[in-house]
Write a protein that holds these residues in place. Structure first.
Motif, PDB file in Angstrom:
ATOM      1  N   VAL B 276      46.224   0.122 -13.281  1.00  0.00           N
ATOM      2  CA  VAL B 276      46.768   1.059 -12.648  1.00  0.00           C
ATOM      3  C   VAL B 276      46.344   2.333 -12.810  1.00  0.00           C
ATOM      4  N   SER B 277      45.709   2.622 -14.055  1.00  0.00           N
ATOM      5  CA  SER B 277      45.114   3.965 -14.088  1.00  0.00           C
ATOM      6  C   SER B 277      43.805   4.309 -13.173  1.00  0.00           C
ATOM      7  N   VAL B 278      42.957   3.173 -13.126  1.00  0.00           N
ATOM      8  CA  VAL B 278      41.818   3.404 -12.242  1.00  0.00           C
ATOM      9  C   VAL B 278      42.071   3.169 -10.616  1.00  0.00           C
ATOM     10  N   VAL B 279      43.205   2.912 -10.061  1.00  0.00           N
ATOM     11  CA  VAL B 279      43.570   2.518  -8.757  1.00  0.00           C
ATOM     12  C   VAL B 279      43.320   3.752  -7.793  1.00  0.00           C
ATOM     13  N   PRO B 280      43.737   4.981  -8.421  1.00  0.00           N
ATOM     14  CA  PRO B 280      43.516   6.067  -7.447  1.00  0.00           C
ATOM     15  C   PRO B 280      42.040   6.289  -7.319  1.00  0.00           C
ATOM     16  N   VAL B 281      41.343   6.271  -8.340  1.00  0.00           N
ATOM     17  CA  VAL B 281      39.706   6.545  -8.232  1.00  0.00           C
ATOM     18  C   VAL B 281      39.295   5.436  -7.188  1.00  0.00           C
ATOM     19  N   LEU B 282      39.539   4.373  -7.541  1.00  0.00           N
ATOM     20  CA  LEU B 282      38.882   3.153  -6.642  1.00  0.00           C
ATOM     21  C   LEU B 282      39.258   3.355  -5.225  1.00  0.00           C
ATOM     22  N   CYS B 283      40.443   3.987  -5.056  1.00  0.00           N
ATOM     23  CA  CYS B 283      40.956   4.015  -3.562  1.00  0.00           C
ATOM     24  C   CYS B 283      40.141   5.245  -2.785  1.00  0.00           C
ATOM     25  N   ILE B 284      39.809   6.415  -3.525  1.00  0.00           N
ATOM     26  CA  ILE B 284      39.289   7.516  -3.055  1.00  0.00           C
ATOM     27  C   ILE B 284      37.766   7.492  -2.988  1.00  0.00           C
ATOM     28  N   TYR B 285      37.382   6.727  -4.015  1.00  0.00           N
ATOM     29  CA  TYR B 285      35.720   6.696  -4.043  1.00  0.00           C
ATOM     30  C   TYR B 285      35.038   6.280  -2.745  1.00  0.00           C
ATOM     31  N   PRO B 286      35.415   5.183  -2.326  1.00  0.00           N
ATOM     32  CA  PRO B 286      34.609   4.388  -1.209  1.00  0.00           C
ATOM     33  C   PRO B 286      34.423   5.436   0.094  1.00  0.00           C
ATOM     34  N   PHE B 287      35.756   6.071   0.095  1.00  0.00           N
ATOM     35  CA  PHE B 287      35.676   7.130   1.384  1.00  0.00           C
ATOM     36  C   PHE B 287      35.026   8.336   1.249  1.00  0.00           C
ATOM     37  N   ILE B 288      34.817   8.672  -0.094  1.00  0.00           N
ATOM     38  CA  ILE B 288      33.754   9.935  -0.129  1.00  0.00           C
ATOM     39  C   ILE B 288      32.459   9.403  -0.644  1.00  0.00           C
ATOM     40  N   GLN B 289      32.084   8.454  -0.937  1.00  0.00           N
ATOM     41  CA  GLN B 289      30.915   7.968  -1.478  1.00  0.00           C
ATOM     42  C   GLN B 289      29.716   8.297  -0.377  1.00  0.00           C
ATOM     43  N   ARG B 290      30.050   8.034   1.027  1.00  0.00           N
ATOM     44  CA  ARG B 290      29.118   8.332   1.860  1.00  0.00           C
ATOM     45  C   ARG B 290      28.700   9.953   1.960  1.00  0.00           C
ATOM     46  N   TYR B 291      29.714  10.515   1.597  1.00  0.00           N
ATOM     47  CA  TYR B 291      29.405  12.151   1.624  1.00  0.00           C
ATOM     48  C   TYR B 291      28.622  12.540   0.520  1.00  0.00           C
ATOM     49  N   PHE B 292      28.997  12.034  -0.615  1.00  0.00           N
ATOM     50  CA  PHE B 292      28.332  12.691  -1.884  1.00  0.00           C
ATOM     51  C   PHE B 292      26.800  12.548  -2.246  1.00  0.00           C
ATOM     52  N   VAL B 293      26.251  11.329  -1.542  1.00  0.00           N
ATOM     53  CA  VAL B 293      24.900  11.340  -1.789  1.00  0.00           C
ATOM     54  C   VAL B 293      24.306  12.595  -0.987  1.00  0.00           C
ATOM     55  N   LYS B 294      24.805  12.511   0.157  1.00  0.00           N
ATOM     56  CA  LYS B 294      24.266  13.871   0.891  1.00  0.00           C
ATOM     57  C   LYS B 294      24.432  15.144   0.380  1.00  0.00           C
ATOM     58  N   GLY B 295      25.693  15.119  -0.209  1.00  0.00           N
ATOM     59  CA  GLY B 295      26.092  16.372  -0.896  1.00  0.00           C
ATOM     60  C   GLY B 295      25.165  16.833  -2.149  1.00  0.00           C
ATOM     61  N   VAL B 296      25.061  15.782  -3.017  1.00  0.00           N
ATOM     62  CA  VAL B 296      24.436  15.948  -3.978  1.00  0.00           C
ATOM     63  C   VAL B 296      22.810  16.375  -3.741  1.00  0.00           C
ATOM     64  N   MET B 297      22.440  15.544  -2.885  1.00  0.00           N
ATOM     65  CA  MET B 297      20.945  15.799  -2.323  1.00  0.00           C
ATOM     66  C   MET B 297      20.808  17.188  -2.157  1.00  0.00           C
ATOM     67  N   VAL B 298      21.390  17.470  -1.049  1.00  0.00           N
ATOM     68  CA  VAL B 298      21.161  18.943  -0.361  1.00  0.00           C
ATOM     69  C   VAL B 298      21.391  19.959  -1.496  1.00  0.00           C
ATOM     70  N   GLY B 299      22.641  19.909  -2.224  1.00  0.00           N
ATOM     71  CA  GLY B 299      22.746  20.866  -3.313  1.00  0.00           C
ATOM     72  C   GLY B 299      22.018  20.798  -4.564  1.00  0.00           C
ATOM     73  N   ALA B 300      21.528  19.867  -4.873  1.00  0.00           N
ATOM     74  CA  ALA B 300      20.882  19.797  -6.232  1.00  0.00           C
ATOM     75  C   ALA B 300      19.303  19.546  -6.037  1.00  0.00           C
ATOM     76  N   VAL B 301      18.937  19.060  -4.675  1.00  0.00           N
ATOM     77  CA  VAL B 301      17.371  18.938  -4.785  1.00  0.00           C
ATOM     78  C   VAL B 301      16.764  20.024  -4.150  1.00  0.00           C
ATOM     79  N   LYS B 302      17.433  20.451  -2.736  1.00  0.00           N
ATOM     80  CA  LYS B 302      16.766  21.392  -2.312  1.00  0.00           C
ATOM     81  C   LYS B 302      16.747  22.754  -3.099  1.00  0.00           C
ATOM     82  N   GLY B 303      17.644  22.966  -3.492  1.00  0.00           N
ATOM     83  CA  GLY B 303      17.523  24.169  -4.662  1.00  0.00           C
ATOM     84  C   GLY B 303      17.737  25.435  -3.658  1.00  0.00           C
TER      85      GLY B 303
END
Lengths: 312, 303
Positions: B276-303
């Motif tokens: 019950v406590s991880v359901v919200p995380v499991l629900c949101i995560y797949p939708f944002i996952q495709r963004y965050f790979v890109k988000g982290v890459m641009v933000g962290a690597v290109k500097g």
């Protein structure tokens, strides 16, 4: 003078002067965050004074008497603190020694997967544990390693015949910490390396291929050297947090039997402050940790010149 | 057609040969095993929570629920406190994300446009990241605002992360200046430029950072432990920890056991709470996952 150079000149000159129309609204946007940081970060620095005072939780910290370094004497004079310090360093070095190369290796392996769909599926699965809290991960660990009922403990018993009790075994418990940490973080750790891998020029591989290098040689002579800057950056950042062994994880998994091998500064501070009421000594331990952490970060920064290039 | 002719285009496309060597098969096997190790514990939790406690202890459970039933969930959901605790956690997360995103987006945008003297602000944000006063001073500071045992202490203790701000700043900085200059020449003010030009172009970065903050608030444990340890103010993680360590005491406080044989200490109930406590995380995560790979890459690597 071309228009381009004139424009550049204009822009350069404008940088020296405060442009009310342009800069003021921008500062207005930065200001709320600065006020927040001032109130909840800088203002809390005032509380450091109780490390040098005889503080009682019922009294106002400004009214307490100064005692010099007595709290530090008390802290370092306690043999438990030596144990705590040693635990902290050992646990965090173990985590670095095993947990640091793990995502690099996984990223290199993921890089060999040719099917994009399968790769993406693997990544999705591997990132997921990062988003679980330590309390949840701790409950998974209980589930699998609990002495009588744990799935893996039972499996071990049915294979070898002897019971295993890694959660209460002072020798095994640190490894449990290290490997549960890896389980949670390895997938997430690959992200930055996957990004660096995708930036490597494919021509290099082609040239190596023509020269007759096999895949393993290509990894050794091309991929790893290209990853080196990223690896060093991550290592330096990791070394900076050497005294942060992680409160949540240890606090959730710890029990009395493994207390002496797993108590680290964070959990120690919590215990002596909130359970025993020795807030001054706790703050002294906190301060010690912060100062050592700062020294490590500054030293690491000197070595790599990191903050000049990337963060600022 | 010769063998060389068929091989060549492949070699060119990947820069390397693409045949399945022994090594690659081994890598596939290892990675699949690793994926299994990551996924299985979570699947196992789900199975346990749907199993019958007594039957499970007898037969053991490997891959499917034993005597599938919903008793554990019935029990958990009938806990009077659970709704309150869920509400507390949701309150902290919603207000936390709103506040932290507002602070972070504004500061990140301000910094990315480099107003005169912006370096001062950068250092101002950086110093508390490198040197913190520690747990007790932060606790005393929270107390001095009178926020202890109020959910606002949890909202406020993590409302701005310098790290996230710098990632977002780098993301904003990767947007070409000419776009913003063009907007400003057209007469758009700072806020208009931010809302109309920069934000729509940065959804990946913003979604990523919002996810980081959201998960941070949802999973907050240590702060909740020291700032909000009164039962009425419990959040999910604190409650979960109590459920897991309670072996005999009935922490859920539902008095007489409504379902026969159900106890908080029973494994199925514990795992139902975990799920019950991880359901919200499991629900949101797949939708944002495709963004965050890109988000982290641009933000962290290109500097």
């Amino acid at each position: 003078m071309t228009t381009e150079t004139r424009r550049r000149d204009l822009r350069r000159r404008s940088r020296f002067k405060f442009n009310w129309k342009r800069d003021l609204p921008l500062w207005g946007l930065i200001l709320p965050a600065m006020i927040y940081v001032l109130l909840f970060r800088y203002k809390s620095f005032l509380g450091i004074q109780i490390a040098f005072k005889n503080y009682r939780i019922t009294k106002n910290m400004w009214d307490c008497a100064w005692v010099g370094l007595k709290n530090f004497d008390k802290l370092f004079g306690n043999p438990m603190f030596t144990t705590v310090l040693r635990n902290t360093v050992i646990i965090s070095l173990l985590k670095i020694a095993i947990g640091f190369p793990a995502p690099i290796i996984v990223a290199l392996m993921l890089n060999e997967v040719r099917s994009t769909r399968y790769k993406r599926a693997l990544q999705t699965v591997m990132y997921l544990p990062h988003f679980l809290s330590w309390v949840v991960v701790g409950s998974l660990v209980f589930m699998f390693f609990a002495p009588e009922s744990g799935v893996l403990s039972q499996l071990w018993k049915s294979i070898t015949g002897s019971p295993i009790n890694i959660m209460m075994d002072p020798k095994g418990f640190r490894w449990l910490l290290v490997f549960s940490d890896i389980w949670k973080g390895v997938g997430w750790g690959t992200i930055v390396y996957m990004a660096a891998l995708s930036g490597i020029d494919a021509d290099l591989y082609e040239a190596a291929h023509i020269d007759g290098a096999n895949r393993l040689q290509q990894v050794w002579y091309i991929t790893l050297p290209c990853l080196m800057p990223t690896i060093m950056t991550m290592l330096v950042l990791r070394m900076g947090g050497i005294l942060n062994a992680g409160f949540d994880q240890i606090f959730v998994l710890q029990n009395d039997l493994v207390y002496r091998v797993s108590e680290v500064i964070d959990t120690y501070v919590y215990r002596i402050s909130f359970s025993q009421g020795q807030y001054s000594v706790g703050t002294a331990a906190d301060l010690f940790q912060s100062v050592i952490g700062l020294i490590f970060v500054v030293a690491a920064n000197k070595i790599s010149g990191l903050f000049d290039q990337e963060v600022l | 057609m010769t063998a060389a002719a068929t091989k060549k285009p492949k070699a060119k496309r990947y820069g390397v040969t693409n045949r399945m060597s022994v090594g690659r098969v081994l890598i596939y096997i290892l990675l699949t095993a690793l994926g299994f190790v990551m996924l299985y514990p979570m699947w196992y939790v789900l199975c346990v929570s749907f199993s019958n406690n007594v039957a499970m202890a007898g037969k053991g459970m490997i891959f499917w629920p034993v005597e599938f039933n919903l008793d554990a969930y019935m029990y958990v959901l009938s806990t009077p406190d659970l709704l309150n605790i869920y509400g507390n956690t949701l309150f902290v997360m919603v207000f936390g994300v709103l506040l932290s995103m507002a602070l972070t987006i504004c500061a990140a945008y301000g910094l990315s446009r480099k107003p005169k003297g912006y370096k001062f602000a950068t250092y101002f944000f950086l110093i508390p990241m490198l040197f913190s006063g520690g747990t007790i001073p932060a606790y005393l500071n929270m107390r001095s605002f009178g926020l202890l045992n109020s959910l606002w202490s949890l909202v406020l203790c993590a409302a701005f992360s310098t790290y996230n701000c710098f990632i977002l700043r780098n993301f904003f900085a990767s947007i070409p200046d000419s776009l913003m200059e063009a907007a400003e020449i057209e007469g758009a003010g700072t806020i208009t430029t931010l809302v109309r030009i920069v934000l729509p172009l940065s959804m990946a970065g913003i979604a990523t950072i919002a996810l980081f903050y959201g998960v941070g608030y949802w999973n907050m444990y240590f702060s909740a432990l020291i700032y909000c340890n009164k039962r009425v103010n419990w959040v999910l993680q604190v409650f979960l920890k109590e459920v897991l360590i309670s072996s005999s005491a009935d922490i859920m406080g539902s008095g007489a056991d409504s379902t026969a044989g159900m106890k908080t200490s029973s494994r199925t109930v514990q795992m139902a709470v975990v799920f019950v406590s991880v359901v919200p995380v499991l629900c949101i995560y797949p939708f944002i996952q495709r963004y965050f790979v890109k988000g982290v890459m641009v933000g962290a690597v290109k500097g």
